[in-house]
Design a protein around this motif. Structure first.
Motif, PDB file in Angstrom:
ATOM      1  N   ARG A 128       0.694  -1.327   0.031  1.00 20.72           N
ATOM      2  CA  ARG A 128      -0.109  -0.059   0.085  1.00 20.72           C
ATOM      3  C   ARG A 128       1.019   1.125  -0.009  1.00 20.72           C
ATOM      4  O   ARG A 128       2.014   1.297   0.786  1.00 20.72           O
ATOM      5  CB  ARG A 128      -0.856  -0.001   1.104  1.00 20.72           C
ATOM      6  N   GLU A 129       0.525   2.057  -0.742  1.00 22.95           N
ATOM      7  CA  GLU A 129       1.254   3.613  -0.775  1.00 22.95           C
ATOM      8  C   GLU A 129       0.589   4.455   0.357  1.00 22.95           C
ATOM      9  O   GLU A 129      -0.584   4.837   0.289  1.00 22.95           O
ATOM     10  CB  GLU A 129       0.990   4.204  -2.206  1.00 22.95           C
ATOM     11  N   GLU A 130       1.371   4.534   1.247  1.00 21.26           N
ATOM     12  CA  GLU A 130       1.072   5.374   2.353  1.00 21.26           C
ATOM     13  C   GLU A 130       0.225   6.680   2.228  1.00 21.26           C
ATOM     14  O   GLU A 130       0.618   7.520   1.230  1.00 21.26           O
ATOM     15  CB  GLU A 130       2.359   5.756   3.467  1.00 21.26           C
ATOM     16  N   GLY A 131      -0.799   6.987   3.033  1.00 19.51           N
ATOM     17  CA  GLY A 131      -1.516   8.157   2.670  1.00 19.51           C
ATOM     18  C   GLY A 131      -2.526   8.106   1.393  1.00 19.51           C
ATOM     19  O   GLY A 131      -3.257   9.210   1.263  1.00 19.51           O
ATOM     20  N   THR A 132      -2.500   7.131   0.680  1.00 20.16           N
ATOM     21  CA  THR A 132      -3.574   6.969  -0.431  1.00 20.16           C
ATOM     22  C   THR A 132      -4.343   5.721  -0.269  1.00 20.16           C
ATOM     23  O   THR A 132      -3.904   4.825   0.684  1.00 20.16           O
ATOM     24  CB  THR A 132      -2.878   7.082  -1.648  1.00 20.16           C
ATOM     25  N   ASN A 133      -5.236   5.535  -1.323  1.00 18.88           N
ATOM     26  CA  ASN A 133      -5.846   4.422  -1.503  1.00 18.88           C
ATOM     27  C   ASN A 133      -5.460   3.566  -2.675  1.00 18.88           C
ATOM     28  O   ASN A 133      -6.181   2.886  -3.380  1.00 18.88           O
ATOM     29  CB  ASN A 133      -7.411   4.421  -1.400  1.00 18.88           C
ATOM     30  N   ILE A 134      -4.272   3.692  -2.806  1.00 13.30           N
ATOM     31  CA  ILE A 134      -3.399   2.915  -4.227  1.00 13.30           C
ATOM     32  C   ILE A 134      -2.470   1.845  -3.427  1.00 13.30           C
ATOM     33  O   ILE A 134      -1.945   1.958  -2.622  1.00 13.30           O
ATOM     34  CB  ILE A 134      -2.679   3.847  -4.833  1.00 13.30           C
ATOM     35  N   ILE A 135      -2.511   0.695  -4.383  1.00 14.33           N
ATOM     36  CA  ILE A 135      -1.618  -0.193  -4.043  1.00 14.33           C
ATOM     37  C   ILE A 135      -0.583  -0.791  -5.201  1.00 14.33           C
ATOM     38  O   ILE A 135      -1.214  -0.748  -6.350  1.00 14.33           O
ATOM     39  CB  ILE A 135      -2.581  -1.547  -3.577  1.00 14.33           C
ATOM     40  N   ASN A 136       0.258  -0.404  -4.867  1.00 20.81           N
ATOM     41  CA  ASN A 136       1.508  -0.752  -5.902  1.00 20.81           C
ATOM     42  C   ASN A 136       1.701  -2.269  -6.033  1.00 20.81           C
ATOM     43  O   ASN A 136       2.080  -3.015  -4.801  1.00 20.81           O
ATOM     44  CB  ASN A 136       2.668  -0.205  -5.568  1.00 20.81           C
ATOM     45  N   ILE A 137       1.442  -3.113  -6.938  1.00 17.23           N
ATOM     46  CA  ILE A 137       1.891  -4.299  -7.214  1.00 17.23           C
ATOM     47  C   ILE A 137       3.234  -4.559  -8.195  1.00 17.23           C
ATOM     48  O   ILE A 137       3.287  -4.184  -9.462  1.00 17.23           O
ATOM     49  CB  ILE A 137       0.964  -5.001  -8.399  1.00 17.23           C
TER      50      ILE A 137
END
Length: 560
Positions: A128-137
């Motif tokens: 998970r990218e901190e502070g966002t609702n984005i997940i890096n795969i």
């Protein structure tokens, strides 16, 4: 040894004096650094990242029913599920690593296919990218194109998995209705064909009101009786399955085949059981059956299955009672219908069958349209915001330039340390104070070194030429030079010492050859003669006498 202050010039002098050691260490460590970097160079690995966004929105129906908050799951849970067993199986099938028709349980029993899934899992990481609702795969591979393909495929597989899970009930209902629609349509056509053939064969069109009333009641009770029997069979089949396969909580997810009413307790218990089974499938990919989390989930599964069996037992008792009541009504209606004409009864049965299939088909069509509407507003939480691109260079290969530069710097530091170490342990005398402290005698003069290097710098070759004689007799030919001045200083100091000790003869000697005995004796004698003194210069070197050559004299008769 005498103590004296050391300034920057002394440090610089040491560095210049030991420059060969420093240069050797710089070259040696630099070459070794490059060789080490080349030999220990790892296999190049390429890394690339695809980013997905987890939406926190929902449709109006889920907001009104409170489903919005159920969708706001922890992003860490999403990141964990991305690398879970079901998602990776779908990704492996999309990548062509597994056959598309392979089931989850079959793959788990096959060691080779299970190793393929674990290998794929080792290449993928979801953070998970901190502070966002984005997940890096992030995917890692030896080939750049493969890394990008794996990352994008896993992202798409998770998107499909998320849609399927969030809309699983709608999808299952749609598939069931489609199957029933096709079957009911075929049954309706067959019933209409039978009714048409019967009417044409016996010329029967209608019947009286009493007959229609009796047959309509009979038709209604028979339909209700068949519905109860069907529910009994479904519940009994699932009940027997629970008794056989849940003693050790061993139950695949795809065997929960019964479809309870949404308002019944069985509906919520089935949903909980499905979630627990899915979570267990994910954990089994990394842990054995003895892991505490899997043991806890198995205990919860047994508890829910026990509740399901109890609820099914209660439901079966109600259905059995209802079946007995309907059977009693059905027998009474059949006795009443025995007085009706056989052809009329047969016509009513055919009409009732057509009417039943028409109503069922119409109801299924309505339900199917409702399902399509629900599917059009399906929940889509996952969107791919940044697809993975082919990486241009490996991430695990260090820069050789940086390694060599670091080696050169380390070599320079080690060389300087060695230079100062050699200087510290050097026992030769380097200063006047060292000489006086060791020999306990005063130093009367310091004569600059006039060796081969200095002669070459002045353009004079070694030998006994006229130019060599000018260098050897520097006090005579170059009285204003620094060496000539040094000899005059030595002469003055000897004069002062002579006053105290009344000495008239001086011996110039050394411990080894070619150390300047002749050079110093000749120029010291010239300096004394220039001061008006009568000087007798005696050549006492019996092995290699040179003074006669300097002055151009004959060697005979010599000292002996």
């Amino acid at each position: 040894m005498a103590q004296y202050d050391v300034d920057l010039r002394d440090y610089w002098r040491i560095i210049r004096k030991r420059k060969n050691i420093i240069t050797l260490m710089v070259i040696l460590v630099g070459v070794c650094s490059y060789g080490f970097a080349k030999v220990k160079e790892p296999i190049p690995l390429y890394s690339t990242t695809a980013a997905i966004k987890i939406e926190r929105a929902a449709n109006l129906a889920s907001i009104l029913t409170g489903g919005f908050w159920a969708q706001g799951e922890n992003l860490d849970t999403h990141a964990y599920i991305i690398t879970s067993y079901p998602v990776l199986v779908d990704a492996a099938k999309a990548l062509g690593l597994l056959k598309a028709n392979r089931e989850l349980d079959d793959i788990r029993q096959n060691k080779k296919e299970l190793a393929t899934i674990k290998s794929l899992q080792s290449k993928v990481e979801a953070v998970r990218e901190e502070g966002t609702n984005i997940i890096n795969i992030t995917a890692v591979s030896r080939k750049p194109a493969e890394a990008a393909t794996v990352a994008n495929t896993v992202a798409r597989s998770y998107k499909s998995y998320n849609i399927k899970e969030k809309n699983r009930k709608t999808i299952e209902t749609k598939a069931f209705i489609e199957t029933q629609l096709d079957k009911t349509h075929q049954d309706l056509k067959a019933a209409e064909s039978k009714l048409q053939s019967f009417r044409e064969g016996y010329a029967l069109i209608s019947m009286d009101a009493q007959t229609r009333n009796i047959l309509a009641r009979l038709n209604s009770v028979e339909a209700e009786y068949e519905k109860v029997r069907r529910q009994q069979g479904e519940i009994e089949s699932q009940f027997q399955f629970f008794n056989k396969s849940t003693a050790n909580a061993n139950m695949p997810v795809n065997r929960l085949q019964f479809s309870p009413d949404p308002g019944s307790p069985l509906y919520s218990l089935k949903a909980k059981l499905g979630d627990l089974l899915l979570k267990r499938e994910t954990l089994k990919m990394n842990f054995t059956d003895e892991h505490p989390e899997i043991i806890g989930i198995n205990n919860n599964i047994r508890a829910i299955v026990k509740e399901l069996r109890n609820e099914m037992q209660v439901l079966l008792e109600k259905l059995n009672a209802k079946e007995k009541d309907l059977n009693k009504q059905l027998n009474n209606l059949r006795r009443e219908s025995m007085g009706l004409p056989e052809k009329a009864l047969q016509l009513v049965r055919l009409q009732r069958e057509v009417t039943m299939f028409e109503a069922l088909y119409s109801n299924l069509k309505t339900k199917y349209q409702e399902t399509l509407i629900a599917e059009s507003g399906r929940v889509v939480e996952v969107s791919i915001v940044r697809p993975a691109l082919n990486p241009s260079r490996p991430f695990n290969i260090p820069s050789k330039t940086m390694i060599v530069m670091t080696g050169i710097i380390m070599g320079l530091i080690i060389g300087v340390i060695f230079a100062f170490g050699f200087e510290v342990f050097d026992t030769s005398m380097g200063t006047i104070e060292d000489v006086e402290d060791l020999l306990q005698v005063p130093v009367l003069g310091v004569i600059p070194f006039m060796g081969k290097d200095e002669k070459i710098k002045r353009g004079i070759k070694t030998g006994l030429s006229e130019k060599d004689r000018k260098i050897d007799l520097i006090a005579h030919y170059d009285p204003k030079s620094l060496p000539a001045e040094a000899f005059r200083t030595l002469r003055s100091n000897l004069e002062f010492m002579r006053v105290d000790k009344k000495s008239k003869s001086f011996l110039v000697t050394s411990s080894f050859v070619q150390e300047g005995k002749t050079f110093n004796a000749v120029n010291l004698a010239l300096s004394m003669a220039q001061a008006g003194k009568k000087v007798l210069l005696v050549e006492a070197d019996l092995r290699k006498p040179v003074i006669h050559k300097m002055f151009g004299l004959n060697r005979i008769p010599g000292l002996t």
